[in-house]
Design an enzyme around this catalytic site. Structure first.
Site, PDB file in Angstrom:
ATOM      1  N   ILE A  45       0.914  -1.233  -0.012  1.00  0.00           N
ATOM      2  CA  ILE A  45       0.069   0.262   0.084  1.00  0.00           C
ATOM      3  C   ILE A  45       0.791   1.180  -0.149  1.00  0.00           C
ATOM      4  CG2 ILE A  45      -1.465   1.388   1.239  1.00  0.00           C
ATOM      5  CD1 ILE A  45      -2.711  -1.408   2.155  1.00  0.00           C
TER       6      ILE A  45
ATOM      7  N   ASN B 122       1.983   4.678   7.307  1.00  0.00           N
ATOM      8  CA  ASN B 122       1.609   3.540   6.861  1.00  0.00           C
ATOM      9  C   ASN B 122       2.219   2.128   7.131  1.00  0.00           C
ATOM     10  OD1 ASN B 122       0.657   1.816   4.285  1.00  0.00           O
ATOM     11  ND2 ASN B 122       2.594   1.700   4.244  1.00  0.00           N
TER      12      ASN B 122
ATOM     13  N   TYR C 147      -2.200  -6.029  16.851  1.00  0.00           N
ATOM     14  CA  TYR C 147      -2.575  -5.387  15.593  1.00  0.00           C
ATOM     15  C   TYR C 147      -3.804  -4.708  15.666  1.00  0.00           C
ATOM     16  CZ  TYR C 147      -2.720  -4.494  10.291  1.00  0.00           C
ATOM     17  OH  TYR C 147      -2.690  -3.879   9.380  1.00  0.00           O
TER      18      TYR C 147
END
Length: 259
Positions: free
Chosen positions: A19, A91, A155
């Site tokens: 990404i 990111n 996460y």
């Protein structure tokens, strides 16, 4: 459409692949200068070379983002090179499967450092320049903060934190006209995702079972689709958008997956 990003210096953490790379490529295509901050220096150099071969400008800074000092020196290197920072894309990170039952205190804390703490550190160290530029911060987040997944407490907690910090920073930076937004990703096809799918039994069947639950088109989101939204949110064309958590996920999180 001209997004008015010409010559804007925008840091993209984890911009060497997946990404992050998609965002770097689209920003360069729009005339911005993406600065890739990543621990994978060889891949960062390849991405910079790819951008330059297409006529764009890019830069890379090697950094271990789990190290606070490395975050600071990375930001300082960008300022030394360009004299300013117009945008920050947080990111970098990975779904590292640190669960509740099998995880440990150490693995949980490591996951937070890998996936959340450097979001704060990069924004903290870049904030003086972002304030000068009246720039923008974009946090890349994950569906796990909303849906849960099982076996990935570190996460999921990190992404909940990313979403919360997006709104917190948007408020704190209002007086400085620095905008802060987030993009939530669900099922996006990246090299990391491809490697993961190959580890499960009957990977093609597993992929089809995932895709059928993505309402719009029954297909994975592409990195370019994430990147196009990112470029807009970083651009002056979204000048009155801040504190927003935007889902670029084919309707995965909010639409009935049975439709």
């Amino acid at each position: 459409m001209d997004l008015k990003l010409q010559n804007k210096v925008i840091i993209v953490t984890g911009g060497a692949r997946g990404i992050g790379k998609g965002i770097a490529l689209v920003l360069a295509r729009e005339g911005a200068i993406p600065v890739i901050v990543s621990r994978t220096e060889s891949e960062s150099i390849k991405t910079v070379t790819e951008i330059e071969a297409a006529g764009g400008t890019a830069f890379q800074v090697p950094a271990n983002l789990t190290d606070p000092e490395s975050c600071r020196t990375a930001v300082e290197a960008v300022v030394a090179q360009f004299g300013r920072i117009d945008g920050l894309v947080n990111n970098a990170g990975e779904n590292d499967s640190v669960g509740l039952v099998d995880g440990t205190y150490e693995s949980f804390m490591n996951s937070l450092h890998k996936n959340l703490v450097h979001y704060f550190l990069m924004a903290h160290y870049a904030s003086p320049e972002l304030i000068k530029a009246q720039g923008a911060i974009l946090n890349i987040s994950s569906k796990t903060a909303d849906t849960g997944q099982g076996g990935t407490s570190g996460y999921a907690a990190s992404n909940g934190g990313r979403n919360a910090l997006t709104r917190e920073w948007a408020v704190e930076l209002l007086p400085h006209k620095v905008r802060v937004n987030a993009i939530v990703v669900a099922e996006c096809w990246t090299p990391l995702y491809e490697r993961w799918i190959q580890t499960v039994e009957n990977p093609q069947e597993k992929l089809k079972s995932i895709e059928k639950h993505i309402p719009l088109g029954n297909r994975m989101t592409t990195t370019e689709e994430i990147a196009n939204a990112a470029a807009f949110l970083l651009s002056p064309l979204s000048s009155h958008t801040t504190g927003q958590i935007t889902y670029v996920d084919g309707g995965y999180v909010h639409l009935d997956r049975a439709i």
